[in-house]
Write a protein that holds these residues in place. Structure first.
Motif, PDB file in Angstrom:
ATOM      1  N   GLU A 274     -21.095   5.046  -2.501  1.00 36.16           N
ATOM      2  CA  GLU A 274     -19.905   5.239  -1.683  1.00 36.16           C
ATOM      3  C   GLU A 274     -19.028   6.262  -2.389  1.00 36.16           C
ATOM      4  O   GLU A 274     -18.422   5.982  -3.428  1.00 36.16           O
ATOM      5  N   ASP A 275     -18.975   7.474  -1.841  1.00 39.53           N
ATOM      6  CA  ASP A 275     -18.244   8.560  -2.484  1.00 39.53           C
ATOM      7  C   ASP A 275     -16.743   8.300  -2.413  1.00 39.53           C
ATOM      8  O   ASP A 275     -16.219   7.861  -1.378  1.00 39.53           O
ATOM      9  N   PRO A 276     -16.036   8.588  -3.511  1.00 45.47           N
ATOM     10  CA  PRO A 276     -14.585   8.368  -3.520  1.00 45.47           C
ATOM     11  C   PRO A 276     -13.853   9.514  -2.823  1.00 45.47           C
ATOM     12  O   PRO A 276     -14.389  10.604  -2.626  1.00 45.47           O
ATOM     13  N   THR A 277     -12.608   9.246  -2.464  1.00 44.73           N
ATOM     14  CA  THR A 277     -11.748  10.318  -1.973  1.00 44.73           C
ATOM     15  C   THR A 277     -11.234  11.131  -3.152  1.00 44.73           C
ATOM     16  O   THR A 277     -11.447  10.771  -4.319  1.00 44.73           O
ATOM     17  N   THR A 278     -10.542  12.227  -2.851  1.00 45.12           N
ATOM     18  CA  THR A 278     -10.026  13.087  -3.921  1.00 45.12           C
ATOM     19  C   THR A 278      -8.994  12.345  -4.763  1.00 45.12           C
ATOM     20  O   THR A 278      -8.987  12.458  -6.003  1.00 45.12           O
ATOM     21  N   SER A 279      -8.117  11.594  -4.111  1.00 47.82           N
ATOM     22  CA  SER A 279      -7.095  10.855  -4.861  1.00 47.82           C
ATOM     23  C   SER A 279      -7.727   9.792  -5.750  1.00 47.82           C
ATOM     24  O   SER A 279      -7.303   9.597  -6.904  1.00 47.82           O
ATOM     25  N   GLN A 280      -8.748   9.086  -5.240  1.00 45.77           N
ATOM     26  CA  GLN A 280      -9.430   8.091  -6.068  1.00 45.77           C
ATOM     27  C   GLN A 280     -10.156   8.740  -7.244  1.00 45.77           C
ATOM     28  O   GLN A 280     -10.186   8.198  -8.355  1.00 45.77           O
ATOM     29  N   LEU A 281     -10.719   9.911  -6.999  1.00 43.70           N
ATOM     30  CA  LEU A 281     -11.426  10.623  -8.074  1.00 43.70           C
ATOM     31  C   LEU A 281     -10.463  11.061  -9.170  1.00 43.70           C
ATOM     32  O   LEU A 281     -10.723  10.846 -10.368  1.00 43.70           O
ATOM     33  N   LEU A 282      -9.350  11.673  -8.785  1.00 41.58           N
ATOM     34  CA  LEU A 282      -8.381  12.140  -9.782  1.00 41.58           C
ATOM     35  C   LEU A 282      -7.772  10.967 -10.543  1.00 41.58           C
ATOM     36  O   LEU A 282      -7.477  11.075 -11.732  1.00 41.58           O
ATOM     37  N   GLN A 283      -7.569   9.858  -9.857  1.00 43.11           N
ATOM     38  CA  GLN A 283      -7.039   8.678 -10.547  1.00 43.11           C
ATOM     39  C   GLN A 283      -8.048   8.119 -11.535  1.00 43.11           C
ATOM     40  O   GLN A 283      -7.686   7.621 -12.602  1.00 43.11           O
ATOM     41  N   ALA A 284      -9.354   8.215 -11.188  1.00 42.82           N
ATOM     42  CA  ALA A 284     -10.388   7.669 -12.065  1.00 42.82           C
ATOM     43  C   ALA A 284     -10.548   8.498 -13.334  1.00 42.82           C
ATOM     44  O   ALA A 284     -10.820   7.959 -14.417  1.00 42.82           O
ATOM     45  N   ILE A 285     -10.402   9.822 -13.230  1.00 46.87           N
ATOM     46  CA  ILE A 285     -10.593  10.679 -14.404  1.00 46.87           C
ATOM     47  C   ILE A 285      -9.281  10.953 -15.131  1.00 46.87           C
ATOM     48  O   ILE A 285      -9.267  11.705 -16.104  1.00 46.87           O
ATOM     49  N   ASN A 286      -8.181  10.377 -14.652  1.00 45.34           N
ATOM     50  CA  ASN A 286      -6.894  10.572 -15.318  1.00 45.34           C
ATOM     51  C   ASN A 286      -6.936   9.973 -16.722  1.00 45.34           C
ATOM     52  O   ASN A 286      -7.252   8.791 -16.900  1.00 45.34           O
ATOM     53  N   GLY A 287      -6.643  10.789 -17.712  1.00 50.27           N
ATOM     54  CA  GLY A 287      -6.710  10.349 -19.099  1.00 50.27           C
ATOM     55  C   GLY A 287      -8.060  10.592 -19.748  1.00 50.27           C
ATOM     56  O   GLY A 287      -8.183  10.438 -20.967  1.00 50.27           O
ATOM     57  N   ASN A 288      -9.061  10.964 -18.972  1.00 49.87           N
ATOM     58  CA  ASN A 288     -10.377  11.284 -19.514  1.00 49.87           C
ATOM     59  C   ASN A 288     -10.401  12.770 -19.838  1.00 49.87           C
ATOM     60  O   ASN A 288     -10.501  13.618 -18.944  1.00 49.87           O
ATOM     61  N   TYR A 289     -10.291  13.100 -21.107  1.00 51.56           N
ATOM     62  CA  TYR A 289     -10.161  14.485 -21.540  1.00 51.56           C
ATOM     63  C   TYR A 289     -11.401  15.299 -21.186  1.00 51.56           C
ATOM     64  O   TYR A 289     -11.303  16.435 -20.703  1.00 51.56           O
ATOM     65  N   ALA A 290     -12.593  14.735 -21.380  1.00 49.75           N
ATOM     66  CA  ALA A 290     -13.836  15.473 -21.134  1.00 49.75           C
ATOM     67  C   ALA A 290     -13.990  15.798 -19.643  1.00 49.75           C
ATOM     68  O   ALA A 290     -14.324  16.933 -19.276  1.00 49.75           O
ATOM     69  N   SER A 291     -13.743  14.825 -18.784  1.00 48.11           N
ATOM     70  CA  SER A 291     -13.891  15.057 -17.342  1.00 48.11           C
ATOM     71  C   SER A 291     -12.867  16.049 -16.837  1.00 48.11           C
ATOM     72  O   SER A 291     -13.187  16.941 -16.016  1.00 48.11           O
TER      73      SER A 291
END
Length: 403
Positions: free
Chosen positions: A14-31
């Protein structure tokens, strides 16, 4: 999004939306760094393409200009659609469908570019007559190269061979867009899951059909390349073919290889992204990087007049450029007279030959009339003109040419 979702593979089929994606990688320096780097590479690719497009539109003839523009556009189109898939995962299939349609049309433009280098049908027959057509060409027929005959090119079968090659490329321009359109419809219905391999999954069947169609088109292009390599050597078609071939092969086989790696467990879940989501991201990221380097290679060989403009036309352009640099005052005289140095040289040599001619009549003045021209470059017979009087073997010591 709950905090626990960041530690599991919630984003899998189930592909995430753009907002869900940005929230998931928030704080992840590599991503975050990877996403920013992909954005910068895609922007540079687009800027380089725009600069090359401006050059081609200014320097290349009209029909060839369109063909070069389509081929050079392969790399920014794939880069842009892959970047959109990185930011909007739910639009990845639509973006890939758009890129594949553009690639199919560009392949047909590439074949038209190669055949257009011959200019006329008679010139093609003259240059290719007597050549040997190897049917056992990679990638489809390389295993049958020992069994398939080699056909000599004649005036009777040349046009039929060219039409067959165009048909092999045209089928990919028709079949692949249909395949991707059907896959997109099934995906909206939830029946098509990109990256999922199984006997009852349509993904593998669509990918295999797309791969076979691509290989058939590639086989036709390779046959055309091997046939025209020597006659069109001055047009530098080898590096041009190489860049198109790489883009065609990698964009088709890369998705299948990544799907196999997912099924084999090479690409695994790393929260919050599942194996399929990570595989899709790796595929799109690799495409952005590959198109950046392919675009540089294509710019080197497509953004130039040498190899894209006929040698005769290049000499003509250099001649007119030399005339333009010679005459700075009156363009009408430039068009009417040509190069001033050549005119004066011919006058001097004519005067010398008449002086050395013992049989010439002394004291006879022969005028040489050079008409002027108007601003449009037409010779004006009624207007003013220049008279060059050449007097042969005068007894006076002050021999001169009066203009």
């Amino acid at each position: 999004m709950a905090d626990g979702d960041a530690n599991n593979c919630s984003f899998d089929f189930e592909d995430p939306t753009t907002s869900q994606l940005l929230q998931a990688i928030n704080g992840n320096y590599a991503s975050t760094t990877t996403l920013v780097a992909a954005t910068i590479l895609s922007i540079i690719t687009f800027i380089v393409f725009i600069e090359g497009e401006i050059f081609v539109c200014r320097k290349i003839a009209s029909r060839r200009k369109v063909q070069l523009s389509f081929i050079m556009g392969i790399y920014p189109v794939f880069s842009a659609t892959s970047l959109i898939s990185l930011y909007v995962p739910r639009a990845s299939l639509v973006a890939r469908f758009t890129a594949q349609v553009y690639l199919s049309v560009s392949l047909l433009q590439f074949v038209m570019l190669i055949t257009g280098y011959f200019k006329t049908r008679d010139n093609m027959q003259r240059l290719l007559k007597g050549s040997i057509l190897p049917l056992g060409s990679p990638p489809l027929l390389i295993f049958a190269s020992c069994c398939l005959p080699k056909i000599p090119i004649t005036e009777e079968n040349l046009l039929k061979i060219v039409r067959t090659i165009k048909a092999a490329v045209l089928q990919v321009a028709v079949l692949k867009p249909i395949l991707w359109f059907v896959a997109t419809v099934l995906w909206t219905n939830g029946s098509y899951k990109p990256g999922k391999i199984g006997l009852h999954e349509p993904f593998i069947f669509f990918q295999v059909a797309s791969l076979l169609s691509t290989l058939m088109a590639l086989n036709g292009i390779i046959i055309l390349f091997r046939l025209c390599k020597e006659p069109l050597k001055k047009f530098k078609i080898t590096p041009k073919f190489f860049t198109v071939q790489l883009a065609l092969v990698l964009t088709t086989t890369q998705s299948i290889l990544i799907a196999i790696f997912i099924s084999a467990g090479v690409i695994t879940c790393r929260g919050p992204f599942g194996a399929r989501m990570r595989g899709s991201y790796i595929d799109n990221l690799l495409t952005v990087v590959e198109m950046f380097f392919f675009n540089i290679m294509a710019t080197i060989w497509y953004r130039r007049t040498e190899g894209n403009v006929d040698p005769e036309e290049q000499l003509q352009r250099r001649y007119y450029a030399q005339l333009s640099s010679t005459y700075k005052v009156d363009p009408a005289i430039q068009i009417a007279l040509g190069d001033e140095t050549d005119v004066m040289t011919s006058l001097t040599s004519e005067t010398s030959s008449r002086t050395l001619d013992s049989n010439s009549n002394e004291g006879i003045v022969k005028p040489l009339v050079i008409h002027s021209a108007d601003s449009n470059g037409k010779v004006n017979n009624n207007g003013s003109h220049y008279v060059v009087k050449i007097q042969d073997n005068q007894p006076e010591s002050n021999d001169s040419t009066d203009i």
